[in-house]
Design a protein around this motif. Structure first.
Motif, PDB file in Angstrom:
ATOM      1  N   ALA A 192       0.958  -1.369   0.044  1.00  0.00           N
ATOM      2  CA  ALA A 192      -0.035  -0.077   0.023  1.00  0.00           C
ATOM      3  C   ALA A 192       0.748   1.169   0.265  1.00  0.00           C
ATOM      4  O   ALA A 192       0.423   2.197  -0.662  1.00  0.00           O
ATOM      5  CB  ALA A 192      -0.986   0.065   1.110  1.00  0.00           C
ATOM      6  N   ALA A 193       2.042   1.282   0.448  1.00  0.00           N
ATOM      7  CA  ALA A 193       3.069   2.290   0.603  1.00  0.00           C
ATOM      8  C   ALA A 193       3.983   2.208  -0.684  1.00  0.00           C
ATOM      9  O   ALA A 193       4.242   0.975  -1.124  1.00  0.00           O
ATOM     10  CB  ALA A 193       3.891   2.128   1.927  1.00  0.00           C
ATOM     11  N   PRO A 194       4.796   3.112  -1.133  1.00  0.00           N
ATOM     12  CA  PRO A 194       5.351   2.931  -2.255  1.00  0.00           C
ATOM     13  C   PRO A 194       6.646   2.254  -1.978  1.00  0.00           C
ATOM     14  O   PRO A 194       7.122   2.188  -0.824  1.00  0.00           O
ATOM     15  CB  PRO A 194       6.017   4.513  -2.449  1.00  0.00           C
ATOM     16  CG  PRO A 194       5.022   5.433  -1.978  1.00  0.00           C
ATOM     17  CD  PRO A 194       4.363   4.776  -0.724  1.00  0.00           C
ATOM     18  N   SER A 195       7.395   1.816  -2.658  1.00  0.00           N
ATOM     19  CA  SER A 195       8.434   0.969  -2.794  1.00  0.00           C
ATOM     20  C   SER A 195       9.604   1.708  -2.112  1.00  0.00           C
ATOM     21  O   SER A 195       9.718   2.721  -2.467  1.00  0.00           O
ATOM     22  CB  SER A 195       9.084   0.502  -4.118  1.00  0.00           C
ATOM     23  OG  SER A 195      10.407   0.058  -4.052  1.00  0.00           O
ATOM     24  N   ASN A 196      10.327   1.169  -1.030  1.00  0.00           N
ATOM     25  CA  ASN A 196      11.262   2.200  -0.260  1.00  0.00           C
ATOM     26  C   ASN A 196      12.539   1.162   0.104  1.00  0.00           C
ATOM     27  O   ASN A 196      12.900   1.024   1.271  1.00  0.00           O
ATOM     28  CB  ASN A 196      10.579   2.545   0.853  1.00  0.00           C
ATOM     29  CG  ASN A 196      11.514   3.058   1.739  1.00  0.00           C
ATOM     30  OD1 ASN A 196      12.550   4.114   1.352  1.00  0.00           O
ATOM     31  ND2 ASN A 196      11.125   3.568   3.017  1.00  0.00           N
ATOM     32  N   PRO A 197      13.191   0.848  -1.068  1.00  0.00           N
ATOM     33  CA  PRO A 197      14.576  -0.009  -0.978  1.00  0.00           C
ATOM     34  C   PRO A 197      15.473   0.582  -0.001  1.00  0.00           C
ATOM     35  O   PRO A 197      15.495   2.213   0.174  1.00  0.00           O
ATOM     36  CB  PRO A 197      15.138  -0.377  -2.183  1.00  0.00           C
ATOM     37  CG  PRO A 197      14.422   0.743  -2.995  1.00  0.00           C
ATOM     38  CD  PRO A 197      12.833   1.440  -2.471  1.00  0.00           C
ATOM     39  N   LEU A 198      16.517  -0.038   0.441  1.00  0.00           N
ATOM     40  CA  LEU A 198      17.664   0.610   1.378  1.00  0.00           C
ATOM     41  C   LEU A 198      18.302   1.399   0.547  1.00  0.00           C
ATOM     42  O   LEU A 198      18.568   1.194  -0.687  1.00  0.00           O
ATOM     43  CB  LEU A 198      18.455  -0.617   1.788  1.00  0.00           C
ATOM     44  CG  LEU A 198      17.671  -1.375   3.043  1.00  0.00           C
ATOM     45  CD1 LEU A 198      18.729  -2.424   3.512  1.00  0.00           C
ATOM     46  CD2 LEU A 198      17.630  -0.559   4.259  1.00  0.00           C
ATOM     47  N   GLY A 199      18.973   2.405   0.959  1.00  0.00           N
ATOM     48  CA  GLY A 199      19.887   3.352   0.207  1.00  0.00           C
ATOM     49  C   GLY A 199      21.068   2.636   0.198  1.00  0.00           C
ATOM     50  O   GLY A 199      21.556   1.869   0.599  1.00  0.00           O
ATOM     51  N   ARG A 200      22.122   3.344  -0.727  1.00  0.00           N
ATOM     52  CA  ARG A 200      23.229   2.581  -1.040  1.00  0.00           C
ATOM     53  C   ARG A 200      24.309   2.537   0.082  1.00  0.00           C
ATOM     54  O   ARG A 200      24.650   1.458   0.201  1.00  0.00           O
ATOM     55  CB  ARG A 200      23.998   3.564  -2.239  1.00  0.00           C
ATOM     56  CG  ARG A 200      25.215   2.711  -2.631  1.00  0.00           C
ATOM     57  CD  ARG A 200      25.548   3.349  -3.815  1.00  0.00           C
ATOM     58  NE  ARG A 200      24.624   3.437  -4.738  1.00  0.00           N
ATOM     59  CZ  ARG A 200      24.853   4.309  -5.977  1.00  0.00           C
ATOM     60  NH1 ARG A 200      26.079   4.998  -6.212  1.00  0.00           N
ATOM     61  NH2 ARG A 200      23.624   4.146  -6.848  1.00  0.00           N
ATOM     62  N   ILE A 201      24.179   3.423   1.257  1.00  0.00           N
ATOM     63  CA  ILE A 201      25.088   3.213   2.416  1.00  0.00           C
ATOM     64  C   ILE A 201      24.848   2.011   3.206  1.00  0.00           C
ATOM     65  O   ILE A 201      25.429   1.472   3.637  1.00  0.00           O
ATOM     66  CB  ILE A 201      25.083   4.700   3.057  1.00  0.00           C
ATOM     67  CG1 ILE A 201      25.538   5.916   2.051  1.00  0.00           C
ATOM     68  CG2 ILE A 201      25.814   4.534   4.387  1.00  0.00           C
ATOM     69  CD1 ILE A 201      25.696   6.908   2.836  1.00  0.00           C
ATOM     70  N   ARG A 202      23.260   2.234   3.432  1.00  0.00           N
ATOM     71  CA  ARG A 202      22.784   1.218   4.189  1.00  0.00           C
ATOM     72  C   ARG A 202      23.131  -0.300   3.623  1.00  0.00           C
ATOM     73  O   ARG A 202      23.184  -1.285   4.380  1.00  0.00           O
ATOM     74  CB  ARG A 202      21.184   1.418   4.763  1.00  0.00           C
ATOM     75  CG  ARG A 202      20.833   2.507   5.355  1.00  0.00           C
ATOM     76  CD  ARG A 202      20.615   1.936   6.647  1.00  0.00           C
ATOM     77  NE  ARG A 202      19.834   2.996   7.326  1.00  0.00           N
ATOM     78  CZ  ARG A 202      18.497   3.109   7.789  1.00  0.00           C
ATOM     79  NH1 ARG A 202      17.764   2.085   7.473  1.00  0.00           N
ATOM     80  NH2 ARG A 202      17.846   4.112   8.138  1.00  0.00           N
TER      81      ARG A 202
END
Lengths: 318, 125
Positions: free
Chosen positions: A270-280
């Motif tokens: 239901a929420a937009p895709s939110n993958p981990l950022g590059r640093i994480r």
């Protein structure tokens, strides 16, 4: 002895605290593939720590040598030195026996998980063959049934199976999502990933970390398939398909079991895709690498220390 | 006759018997099948005998030939094989991968409401 103790402590800490931390981790839902790799690394780390603990107990000092033949020879010498004393012999024998036991158990359990799954699938396929018809437009098998269901039969010749009610209840876009999700499972051979985790858990059912690993890997694999399906379709459509199917799955009046992960999946979509950022991501991958390598380092540390200090190569007869 | 072709024929034969909902002998089935394909009497006989051996058909001797009937109605058979699929308890090694498990009714209502007003990126927890 220190290596053995270090490895056992490491295994205990990783198996309890490490597993607990990973379970609590929110980031796994954001990048489920990475989450699965982390759990696999944890499992690998535990297994190698236990095996190396046994090996370092059996052969207290490991020779470090680039020459394989020399290495084997010195191992043999060390082993025979161990067996020179009854105390040493007992410890070594028990330790080696345990190592072999662990390895055999893992191999047996994983193989058994795979074979049982395979025969279960064959039975399903044969049973379905009499009643399911292939829908060429959908590219799936459709079976007449009053409630909604969609699943895939993994394996070399994977199949997606839908009930007639599912085809009637979902619109074309929603059906496309369902098919894409199942095909992601088939393409990715997720059944093998699960078989590995299930096998490890079956081999050592008393280890909670392995139980968590199996549950988490299964849960995260659904999210991996969701992401694959939502990629070429739309997250909300997939979420709606999930709800429609869940609604139609249980004929009115019967109990519903489980469903925690299904709820989490819908909320996630239901929420937009939110993958981990590059640093994480880099940090997490480093953590994974540390997990994978630490047992080996702990086992090799004493020998490495000795070699680096420039003493006589341990174990070589003069 | 390979395994797959055999399997297809078995499905076709069962289909006929289920549709007719009565006992039939090999000849009746053969004549029906021959409308769409070339097939030998012995082939149909073998297929129906196999189905009998597997328990899908029952048979009675009628003179010198057998009359076969479906052991259970189609719906019952389908319900039975799907029962195993749909009961979540019996699959520790994930033989099949389901699209979704059951969602409790209370959660379903909440989720449907959530989908009507999906959170925007800014309002993510």
């Amino acid at each position: 002895m220190t290596a053995t103790l270090a490895l056992v402590s490491y295994a205990l800490v990783t198996g309890t605290m490490g597993a607990h931390l990973l379970r609590q981790a929110r980031w796994a839902d954001r990048s489920p593939r990475l989450g699965i790799v982390a759990w696999q690394a944890l499992t690998w780390s535990l297994l190698t720590a236990v095996i190396l603990a046994g090996l370092t107990l059996a052969i207290p000092v490991w020779p470090v040598s680039a020459d394989l033949a020399g290495l084997l020879r010195s191992c043999a010498t060390l082993l025979s030195n161990q067996y020179a004393t009854t105390g040493g012999a007992t410890v070594s024998t028990v330790a080696l026996a345990l190592v072999v036991l662990v390895l055999v158990r893992v191999g047996h359990a994983v193989l058994r998980a795979m074979l049982e799954a395979r025969s279960g699938r064959r039975r399903q396929r044969n049973a379905l063959a009499l009643v399911a018809r292939r829908d060429d437009r959908l590219g799936a098998l459709v079976v007449e049934h009053p409630s909604c269901a969609a699943y895939c039969i993994p394996g070399g010749r994977g199949e997606v199976v839908l009930t007639s009610t599912t085809v009637a209840s979902l619109d074309a876009d929603q059906l496309a999502c369902v098919l894409a999700h199942e095909r992601a499972h088939l393409r990715g051979r997720h059944d093998l990933v699960i078989a590995l985790a299930a096998g490890m858990h079956a081999a050592f059912p008393f280890v909670p970390a392995l139980r968590y690993a199996k549950a988490e890997v299964s849960r995260l694999l659904e999210m991996v398939a969701d992401d694959a399906a939502a990629g070429s379709n739309d997250r909300i459509t997939l979420a709606t398909a999930l709800i429609r199917l869940a609604e139609g799955a249980v004929p009115a009046g019967t109990l519903g079991a489980g469903g925690d992960s299904a709820v989490a999946r819908v909320r996630r979509l239901a929420a937009p895709s939110n993958p981990l950022g590059r640093i994480r991501m880099v940090l997490t991958l480093s953590g994974v690498a540390v997990l994978a390598v630490t047992p080996v380092l702990l086992a090799a540390a004493p020998a490495l220390a000795v070699s680096l200090a420039g003493y006589c190569p341990v174990g070589f007869p003069t | 006759m390979n395994v797959r072709q055999m399997g297809q024929l078995e499905a076709v034969v069962m289909d006929r018997l289920w549709a007719w909902d009565r006992a039939a002998n090999v000849r009746e089935v053969l004549e029906d099948l021959q409308r769409d394909r070339t097939i030998a009497y012995t082939t149909v006989m073998t297929v129906m005998d196999n189905l009998y051996q597997k328990g899908f058909l029952t048979r009675e001797l009628d003179g010198r030939a057998y009359r076969y009937s479906a052991a259970e109605p189609r719906e019952q058979y389908t319900a039975r094989i799907m029962e195993e699929v749909l009961s979540s308890s019996s699959d520790p090694g994930a033989t099949l991968l389901h699209f979704v498990e059951r969602i409790p009714a209370t959660e379903l209502r909440r989720l449907k409401a959530a989908l009507q007003h999906p959170p925007s990126k800014g309002s993510l927890r």
